[in-house]
Design a protein around this motif. Structure first.
Motif, PDB file in Angstrom:
ATOM      1  N   LEU A 157       0.850  -1.185   0.000  1.00  0.00           N
ATOM      2  CA  LEU A 157       0.000   0.000   0.000  1.00  0.00           C
ATOM      3  C   LEU A 157       0.889   1.239   0.000  1.00  0.00           C
ATOM      4  O   LEU A 157       1.770   1.380   0.847  1.00  0.00           O
ATOM      5  N   GLY A 197      -6.888   0.746   0.688  1.00  0.00           N
ATOM      6  CA  GLY A 197      -5.762   1.356   0.005  1.00  0.00           C
ATOM      7  C   GLY A 197      -6.285   2.087  -1.213  1.00  0.00           C
ATOM      8  O   GLY A 197      -7.490   2.327  -1.342  1.00  0.00           O
ATOM      9  N   THR A 198      -5.396   2.440  -2.129  1.00  0.00           N
ATOM     10  CA  THR A 198      -5.836   3.156  -3.323  1.00  0.00           C
ATOM     11  C   THR A 198      -5.085   2.660  -4.549  1.00  0.00           C
ATOM     12  O   THR A 198      -3.873   2.398  -4.491  1.00  0.00           O
ATOM     13  N   GLY A 199      -5.800   2.533  -5.656  1.00  0.00           N
ATOM     14  CA  GLY A 199      -5.200   2.114  -6.913  1.00  0.00           C
ATOM     15  C   GLY A 199      -4.324   3.169  -7.538  1.00  0.00           C
ATOM     16  O   GLY A 199      -3.722   2.931  -8.593  1.00  0.00           O
ATOM     17  N   ASN A 201      -1.667   4.183  -6.125  1.00  0.00           N
ATOM     18  CA  ASN A 201      -0.322   3.750  -5.760  1.00  0.00           C
ATOM     19  C   ASN A 201      -0.443   2.431  -5.008  1.00  0.00           C
ATOM     20  O   ASN A 201      -0.574   2.416  -3.785  1.00  0.00           O
ATOM     21  N   LEU A 202      -0.409   1.367  -5.750  1.00  0.00           N
ATOM     22  CA  LEU A 202      -0.708   0.040  -5.197  1.00  0.00           C
ATOM     23  C   LEU A 202       0.084  -1.015  -5.961  1.00  0.00           C
ATOM     24  O   LEU A 202       0.338  -0.869  -7.156  1.00  0.00           O
ATOM     25  N   TYR A 204       0.639  -5.496  -6.085  1.00  0.00           N
ATOM     26  CA  TYR A 204       0.398  -6.825  -5.524  1.00  0.00           C
ATOM     27  C   TYR A 204       0.857  -7.904  -6.496  1.00  0.00           C
ATOM     28  O   TYR A 204       1.048  -7.657  -7.696  1.00  0.00           O
ATOM     29  N   ASP A 226     -10.092  -1.244  -6.044  1.00  0.00           N
ATOM     30  CA  ASP A 226      -8.918  -1.214  -5.183  1.00  0.00           C
ATOM     31  C   ASP A 226      -9.299  -1.491  -3.730  1.00  0.00           C
ATOM     32  O   ASP A 226      -8.788  -2.426  -3.106  1.00  0.00           O
ATOM     33  N   ILE A 230      -8.547  -5.029  -1.820  1.00  0.00           N
ATOM     34  CA  ILE A 230      -7.624  -5.040  -0.681  1.00  0.00           C
ATOM     35  C   ILE A 230      -8.331  -5.552   0.560  1.00  0.00           C
ATOM     36  O   ILE A 230      -7.783  -6.349   1.333  1.00  0.00           O
ATOM     37  N   THR A 239       0.645  -8.193   3.832  1.00  0.00           N
ATOM     38  CA  THR A 239       0.524  -6.774   3.491  1.00  0.00           C
ATOM     39  C   THR A 239       1.604  -5.936   4.163  1.00  0.00           C
ATOM     40  O   THR A 239       1.918  -6.147   5.334  1.00  0.00           O
TER      41      THR A 239
END
Length: 366
Positions: A157, A197-199, A201-202, A204, A226, A230, A239
């Motif tokens: 994240l 979290g936010t797409g 700045n992500l 995985y 997102d 998450i 995480t």
């Protein structure tokens, strides 16, 4: 009656102090990270009718100081010249792959469908996401993000800032809201309770996506590609967070106030599909804030000896300012810390407005 109000006020102040202590762990933590992990990554960007800004985003991604990365550009059925822009870059850079999404009846306008196609097209297992309106703050962004893929960590994240407009109250409020939301999800992830979290700045691992069958459990919802993903896949073991300055992104434009209100309303519908304990955790913070603001003025006048009330007020603001000022410096945010009470009060009011006007039926995610 006075004793009841006093108990509520003391309780709300204590609850807020507890949350600020949790935020403080993030505020005073270091930014050390594992050694660099230069494994190949795929950067995924979905875009729709945003051709001109997209040029800046693509240029900033291609300028990353990273040995091996692929850029997946997803044209989500754009009606402007977005596809031409993408094709122009793809013709000049061999590490760009185009995913051109054509609307179909089953998935008309579904961002999650477009992202799913992009993820399937990615040739690398490490996936890094941002949006077409966001750019990395440094050429080391991919290095900072990817180094956090270590051991069992499969979900990273990050922090994204909203573009600052000096001396614009609404912009400061929007930036404050964005920053506070990030403080909450990063702080709780840092304490072993990841929930969002936010797409923008992500990152995985592709295996995490397939483990839960992607977005299938909430594909019928417009948003949440997102946050809800998450919320479903994140655990304390898989995480981690990336808060270092080079590992951040920032927006190229700032939303207008009306657009922000719309985003807040859509976010509320997503929030209603979080797990129960997460909704309780976040609502408790809001309720404590609301009670503090509603009760402290009446109690000052009603209490025979207001010293206790004044002491609690000073205690709350002292703890809050020490920790929040540290967090604004940590994330490079300027321009709103000294008016923190004003923004807090306005945001509480906006959230209350959205709550009382958002009782239309929504789909519950299970």
């Amino acid at each position: 009656m006075l004793n009841v109000l006093l108990s509520l006020f003391i309780g709300s102040t204590g609850i807020l102090a507890t949350y600020y202590v949790i935020f403080g762990k993030l505020a005073f933590s270091g930014t050390s990270a594992p050694p660099e992990n230069l494994a190949p990554v795929s950067v995924i960007i979905r875009t729709k009718n945003n051709a001109e800004i997209l040029r800046q985003t693509i240029i900033s991604i291609l300028a990353q100081d990273y040995p091996d990365f692929q850029v997946i550009l997803i044209n989500d059925a754009s009606s402007d010249h977005t596809l031409e822009v993408i094709e122009d870059f793809a013709g000049r850079y061999s590490n760009i792959k185009i995913v051109n999404v054509v609307n179909n009846e089953a998935f008309w306008g579904k961002k999650k469908y477009a992202l799913t196609l992009g993820i399937k097209a990615a040739k690398h297992n490490l996936l890094v996401f941002t949006e077409d309106n966001y750019v990395p703050v440094s050429r080391k962004w991919l290095r900072e993000i990817s180094r956090n893929f270590h051991k069992e960590k499969k979900l990273i994240l990050g922090y994204s800032a909203v573009k600052r407009k000096k001396n614009v109250l609404s912009n400061a409020l929007i930036r404050y809201d964005n920053w506070l939301r990030a403080v909450k999800y990063l702080s709780f992830a840092n304490t072993g309770l990841p929930y969002s979290g936010t797409g923008r700045n992500l990152a995985y691992h592709k295996s995490a996506f397939y483990k839960v069958n992607g977005f299938i459990s909430h594909m019928d919802m417009k948003n949440g590609e997102d946050e809800l993903f998450i919320n479903e896949v994140a655990t304390p073991g898989n995480t981690t967070i990336c808060t270092s300055k080079p590992g951040r992104t920032r927006s190229l434009t700032a939303p207008a106030f009306r657009e922000w209100i719309h985003q807040k309303r859509e976010g509320f519908y997503v929030f209603r599909n979080f797990k129960l304990w997460q909704r309780v955790l976040l609502n408790l913070f809001y309720i404590a804030q609301l009670l503090f603001w509603l009760l402290f003025v009446p109690l000052i006048f009603l209490a025979g000896n207001p010293i206790v009330i004044l002491a609690l007020i000073v205690f709350k603001w002292l703890v809050q300012y020490i920790i929040m000022a540290r967090l604004t410096r940590k994330f490079g945010e300027k321009g709103f810390i000294w008016l923190l009470p004003l923004y807090e009060l306005i945001l509480i009011s906006v959230q209350f407005y959205i709550f009382i006007t958002s009782f239309r039926k929504s789909t519950r995610w299970k």
